[in-house]
Scaffold this motif. Structure first.
Motif, PDB file in Angstrom:
ATOM      1  N   THR A 275      54.279  37.042  41.024  1.00  0.00           N
ATOM      2  CA  THR A 275      54.338  38.188  40.286  1.00  0.00           C
ATOM      3  C   THR A 275      53.101  37.968  39.234  1.00  0.00           C
ATOM      4  OG1 THR A 275      56.359  38.968  39.957  1.00  0.00           O
ATOM      5  CG2 THR A 275      55.230  40.253  38.583  1.00  0.00           C
ATOM      6  N   VAL A 276      53.167  36.484  38.600  1.00  0.00           N
ATOM      7  CA  VAL A 276      52.017  36.193  37.943  1.00  0.00           C
ATOM      8  C   VAL A 276      50.780  36.451  38.486  1.00  0.00           C
ATOM      9  CG1 VAL A 276      50.767  34.361  36.585  1.00  0.00           C
ATOM     10  CG2 VAL A 276      53.238  34.955  36.261  1.00  0.00           C
ATOM     11  N   LEU A 277      50.714  36.073  40.236  1.00  0.00           N
ATOM     12  CA  LEU A 277      49.709  35.913  41.430  1.00  0.00           C
ATOM     13  C   LEU A 277      49.335  36.985  41.245  1.00  0.00           C
ATOM     14  CD1 LEU A 277      50.779  32.440  43.129  1.00  0.00           C
ATOM     15  CD2 LEU A 277      49.325  32.824  41.792  1.00  0.00           C
ATOM     16  N   ALA A 278      50.245  38.240  41.712  1.00  0.00           N
ATOM     17  CA  ALA A 278      49.900  39.306  42.166  1.00  0.00           C
ATOM     18  C   ALA A 278      49.077  39.908  40.796  1.00  0.00           C
ATOM     19  CB  ALA A 278      51.250  39.710  42.212  1.00  0.00           C
ATOM     20  N   ALA A 279      49.699  39.291  39.166  1.00  0.00           N
ATOM     21  CA  ALA A 279      48.569  40.370  38.384  1.00  0.00           C
ATOM     22  C   ALA A 279      46.940  39.160  38.398  1.00  0.00           C
ATOM     23  CB  ALA A 279      49.681  39.638  37.609  1.00  0.00           C
ATOM     24  N   LEU A 280      46.948  38.083  38.416  1.00  0.00           N
ATOM     25  CA  LEU A 280      46.144  38.095  38.244  1.00  0.00           C
ATOM     26  C   LEU A 280      45.260  38.202  39.791  1.00  0.00           C
ATOM     27  CD1 LEU A 280      47.157  34.265  37.329  1.00  0.00           C
ATOM     28  CD2 LEU A 280      45.730  35.768  35.798  1.00  0.00           C
ATOM     29  N   ILE A 281      45.198  38.061  40.797  1.00  0.00           N
ATOM     30  CA  ILE A 281      44.960  38.599  42.200  1.00  0.00           C
ATOM     31  C   ILE A 281      44.475  40.216  42.218  1.00  0.00           C
ATOM     32  CG2 ILE A 281      45.001  38.741  44.173  1.00  0.00           C
ATOM     33  CD1 ILE A 281      46.525  36.245  44.340  1.00  0.00           C
ATOM     34  N   GLY A 282      45.335  40.598  41.308  1.00  0.00           N
ATOM     35  CA  GLY A 282      45.235  42.225  41.157  1.00  0.00           C
ATOM     36  C   GLY A 282      44.560  42.691  40.409  1.00  0.00           C
ATOM     37  N   ALA A 283      44.389  41.672  39.215  1.00  0.00           N
ATOM     38  CA  ALA A 283      43.175  42.156  38.747  1.00  0.00           C
ATOM     39  C   ALA A 283      41.863  42.172  38.896  1.00  0.00           C
ATOM     40  CB  ALA A 283      43.812  41.841  37.179  1.00  0.00           C
ATOM     41  N   VAL A 284      41.666  41.577  39.892  1.00  0.00           N
ATOM     42  CA  VAL A 284      40.879  40.576  40.142  1.00  0.00           C
ATOM     43  C   VAL A 284      39.858  41.379  41.248  1.00  0.00           C
ATOM     44  CG1 VAL A 284      39.036  38.520  41.188  1.00  0.00           C
ATOM     45  CG2 VAL A 284      40.629  37.885  40.413  1.00  0.00           C
ATOM     46  N   TYR A 285      41.114  42.046  41.679  1.00  0.00           N
ATOM     47  CA  TYR A 285      40.612  43.003  42.158  1.00  0.00           C
ATOM     48  C   TYR A 285      40.458  44.471  42.458  1.00  0.00           C
ATOM     49  CZ  TYR A 285      40.640  40.703  47.506  1.00  0.00           C
ATOM     50  OH  TYR A 285      40.633  39.680  48.335  1.00  0.00           O
ATOM     51  N   GLY A 286      41.217  44.526  41.123  1.00  0.00           N
ATOM     52  CA  GLY A 286      41.204  45.975  41.052  1.00  0.00           C
ATOM     53  C   GLY A 286      40.530  46.223  39.727  1.00  0.00           C
ATOM     54  N   TYR A 287      39.568  45.420  38.893  1.00  0.00           N
ATOM     55  CA  TYR A 287      38.858  45.753  38.778  1.00  0.00           C
ATOM     56  C   TYR A 287      37.358  44.517  38.664  1.00  0.00           C
ATOM     57  CZ  TYR A 287      43.149  47.849  37.003  1.00  0.00           C
ATOM     58  OH  TYR A 287      43.961  48.841  36.667  1.00  0.00           O
ATOM     59  N   ALA A 288      37.268  44.309  39.385  1.00  0.00           N
ATOM     60  CA  ALA A 288      35.847  43.194  39.946  1.00  0.00           C
ATOM     61  C   ALA A 288      35.467  44.199  41.188  1.00  0.00           C
ATOM     62  CB  ALA A 288      35.703  41.553  39.888  1.00  0.00           C
ATOM     63  N   ILE A 289      36.203  43.469  42.492  1.00  0.00           N
ATOM     64  CA  ILE A 289      36.264  44.119  43.750  1.00  0.00           C
ATOM     65  C   ILE A 289      35.938  45.505  44.025  1.00  0.00           C
ATOM     66  CG2 ILE A 289      36.383  43.258  45.788  1.00  0.00           C
ATOM     67  CD1 ILE A 289      37.306  40.697  44.594  1.00  0.00           C
ATOM     68  N   MET A 290      37.059  45.885  44.134  1.00  0.00           N
ATOM     69  CA  MET A 290      37.317  47.012  44.766  1.00  0.00           C
ATOM     70  C   MET A 290      35.965  48.335  43.887  1.00  0.00           C
ATOM     71  SD  MET A 290      41.771  47.864  44.803  1.00  0.00           S
ATOM     72  CE  MET A 290      41.083  48.701  45.787  1.00  0.00           C
ATOM     73  N   PRO A 291      35.487  48.290  42.702  1.00  0.00           N
ATOM     74  CA  PRO A 291      34.592  49.554  42.179  1.00  0.00           C
ATOM     75  C   PRO A 291      33.577  49.399  42.863  1.00  0.00           C
ATOM     76  CG  PRO A 291      35.540  48.158  40.198  1.00  0.00           C
ATOM     77  CD  PRO A 291      36.335  47.233  41.385  1.00  0.00           C
ATOM     78  N   ARG A 292      32.872  48.087  44.248  1.00  0.00           N
ATOM     79  CA  ARG A 292      32.022  47.590  44.542  1.00  0.00           C
ATOM     80  C   ARG A 292      32.423  48.427  45.922  1.00  0.00           C
ATOM     81  NH1 ARG A 292      31.815  44.484  40.433  1.00  0.00           N
ATOM     82  NH2 ARG A 292      29.828  44.250  39.414  1.00  0.00           N
ATOM     83  N   LEU A 293      33.471  48.804  46.324  1.00  0.00           N
ATOM     84  CA  LEU A 293      34.320  48.926  48.416  1.00  0.00           C
ATOM     85  C   LEU A 293      34.161  50.990  47.942  1.00  0.00           C
ATOM     86  CD1 LEU A 293      37.252  47.313  48.084  1.00  0.00           C
ATOM     87  CD2 LEU A 293      34.339  46.272  48.534  1.00  0.00           C
ATOM     88  N   ASP A 294      33.464  51.323  49.345  1.00  0.00           N
ATOM     89  CA  ASP A 294      33.312  52.568  50.009  1.00  0.00           C
ATOM     90  C   ASP A 294      33.683  52.523  50.528  1.00  0.00           C
ATOM     91  OD1 ASP A 294      32.113  55.029  49.794  1.00  0.00           O
ATOM     92  OD2 ASP A 294      29.908  54.679  50.347  1.00  0.00           O
ATOM     93  N   GLY A 295      34.257  53.180  50.989  1.00  0.00           N
ATOM     94  CA  GLY A 295      35.495  53.477  52.549  1.00  0.00           C
ATOM     95  C   GLY A 295      36.444  52.533  53.064  1.00  0.00           C
ATOM     96  N   PHE A 296      36.967  52.809  53.727  1.00  0.00           N
ATOM     97  CA  PHE A 296      38.536  52.267  53.972  1.00  0.00           C
ATOM     98  C   PHE A 296      37.932  50.668  54.529  1.00  0.00           C
ATOM     99  CE2 PHE A 296      41.846  51.358  57.503  1.00  0.00           C
ATOM    100  CZ  PHE A 296      42.706  50.773  56.798  1.00  0.00           C
ATOM    101  N   GLY A 297      36.998  51.009  55.804  1.00  0.00           N
ATOM    102  CA  GLY A 297      36.798  49.650  56.313  1.00  0.00           C
ATOM    103  C   GLY A 297      36.460  48.399  55.485  1.00  0.00           C
ATOM    104  N   MET A 298      35.424  48.822  54.210  1.00  0.00           N
ATOM    105  CA  MET A 298      34.927  47.838  53.197  1.00  0.00           C
ATOM    106  C   MET A 298      36.425  47.067  52.393  1.00  0.00           C
ATOM    107  SD  MET A 298      31.395  48.902  51.505  1.00  0.00           S
ATOM    108  CE  MET A 298      31.023  47.917  50.785  1.00  0.00           C
ATOM    109  N   LEU A 299      37.467  48.538  51.859  1.00  0.00           N
ATOM    110  CA  LEU A 299      38.821  48.357  51.561  1.00  0.00           C
ATOM    111  C   LEU A 299      39.518  47.088  52.711  1.00  0.00           C
ATOM    112  CD1 LEU A 299      40.502  48.636  49.185  1.00  0.00           C
ATOM    113  CD2 LEU A 299      41.435  50.442  50.322  1.00  0.00           C
ATOM    114  N   ALA A 300      39.570  47.145  54.299  1.00  0.00           N
ATOM    115  CA  ALA A 300      40.426  46.510  54.726  1.00  0.00           C
ATOM    116  C   ALA A 300      39.964  45.085  54.709  1.00  0.00           C
ATOM    117  CB  ALA A 300      40.122  47.288  55.845  1.00  0.00           C
TER     118      ALA A 300
END
Length: 381
Positions: free
Chosen positions: A123-148
């Motif tokens: 759960t701690v790892l999920a929180a850390l990785i999720g924070a990086v993905y949710g608020y550093a990587i995903m705002p820069r993605l566009d479309g399902f292909g980039m998300l996958a």
């Protein structure tokens, strides 16, 4: 016959057990032929008999362990709710819910702390990785292909870890955390406060579950082994004293095999030599079968003729009720005298089938309880 020697009785017992073994092998071969055939029709009449039995299998039931697990979950939820309501924390309900779920989920385990700590790390790892993905990587993605493509590395790595029992306890909660609706939705949602509160609630819930499990459910492997052994002994003691109910030999064998299957991994974890306890459990299984045969004879025979069997069964019951794990108890020599007396009385019984059934059960019981005793001798021989 009445003049049978102890060697003759042993040979008769050996032949009877070999006949049972041959019959079991025959049943296995017939069932294997049934498995490989494409027909639904029984390949032999014996297969039809084997399949036309009760569908449910009798299993070992640990009522004390179940009650302790239920009590631990109840106390955890009640105390958690009091802390949640008293603190006024909005997401405290999530923490209480998870704590109760985890206590119930791992209540059957001998040591629930190990998987709970794994869930905490995941759960701690999920929180850390999720924070990086949710608020550093995903705002820069566009479309399902980039998300996958962005999600592929952690999902592939964690999926590979799921195949290993060593890492599955950490990989599973990490995957569940990365699949949170706060992170994955049909469009990007910037809800960092909800994400942070939810993860803090999850970590707090698991942490609270670890504390409560340590206080209320840390029975340990040693206690589980003793509890399983004692359940078998209590079962034998009760089976020996039941008067009129017909014995359920198949149900007894199923329960004892289930107990043996539970004992084997627990003994391996405890570091003890598993040979002797497992041998003792198999010996108890055969003792229970012999008791069932004697009980059936006691039901079929007149009360006066069955009196020697009643004395033997009562002695077996007293012996198994007195057993304590890790404290060897010698079998009362009076029980050996009662068994020999029953052999002497029933070997002279007027009906041959009764003589044979009684001698087979009594010889088996004598060998199980008194393996080092000298052979049976008739009075005056």
């Amino acid at each position: 016959g009445e003049d049978m020697s102890w060697a003759d009785m042993m040979r008769m017992s050996l032949y009877a057990r070999l006949a049972t073994l041959i019959a079991a092998h025959r049943d296995c071969r017939d069932l294997y032929d049934q498995i490989i055939t494409h027909s639904r029709q029984p390949v032999t009449p014996r297969v039809a008999e084997l399949l036309d039995v009760r569908r449910s299998r009798e299993m070992h039931r640990d009522h004390g362990g179940a009650a302790r697990g239920a009590f631990a979950a109840f106390v955890t939820i009640a105390l958690g709710c009091a802390l949640w309501i008293g603190s006024g924390w909005q997401d405290g309900g999530t923490a209480v819910m998870l704590a109760g779920v985890f206590l119930a989920l791992f209540s059957a385990m001998d040591n629930p702390l190990a998987p709970l700590k794994g869930f905490m790390i995941g759960t701690v790892l999920a929180a850390l990785i999720g924070a990086v993905y949710g608020y550093a990587i995903m705002p820069r993605l566009d479309g399902f292909g980039m998300l996958a493509a962005a999600y592929a590395p952690p999902l592939l790595i964690l999926g590979a870890m799921m195949a290993s029992p060593k890492w599955m306890g950490i990989a599973l909660p990490t995957l569940l955390g990365l699949g949170s609706p706060v992170l994955l939705a049909d469009h990007y949602i910037n809800a960092f406060a909800s994400f942070a509160n939810g993860n803090v609630a999850q970590i707090a819930g698991i942490w609270f579950a670890i504390i409560m499990a340590g206080l209320l459910q840390s029975a340990g492997v040693e206690r589980a082994i003793r509890r399983t052994l004692r359940a078998g002994w209590t079962d034998i003691a009760e089976r020996a004293t039941i008067i009129r109910r017909p014995p359920d030999v198949r149900g007894w064998i199923n329960r004892m095999l289930d107990r043996i299957a539970l004992l084997a991994p627990r003994l391996a974890v405890s570091g003890k030599d598993s040979g002797q306890p497992l041998y003792d459990a198999l010996r108890d299984l055969r003792t229970g079968v012999a008791i069932g045969e004697l009980r059936q004879l006691r039901i079929d025979l007149p009360t006066a003729d069955a009196l020697p069997l009643t004395q033997v069964l009562n002695g077996v019951s007293r012996h198994y009720r007195a057993l304590v794990p890790d404290e060897p108890v010698m079998v009362d020599p009076a029980l050996l005298h009662d068994i020999d007396g029953a052999i002497a009385d029933l070997s002279a019984y007027r009906e041959v089938p009764v003589r044979r059934q009684a001698l087979l059960a009594l010889v088996s019981l004598r060998r199980n309880l008194f393996p080092d005793a000298i052979g049976y001798r008739r009075a005056g021989a």
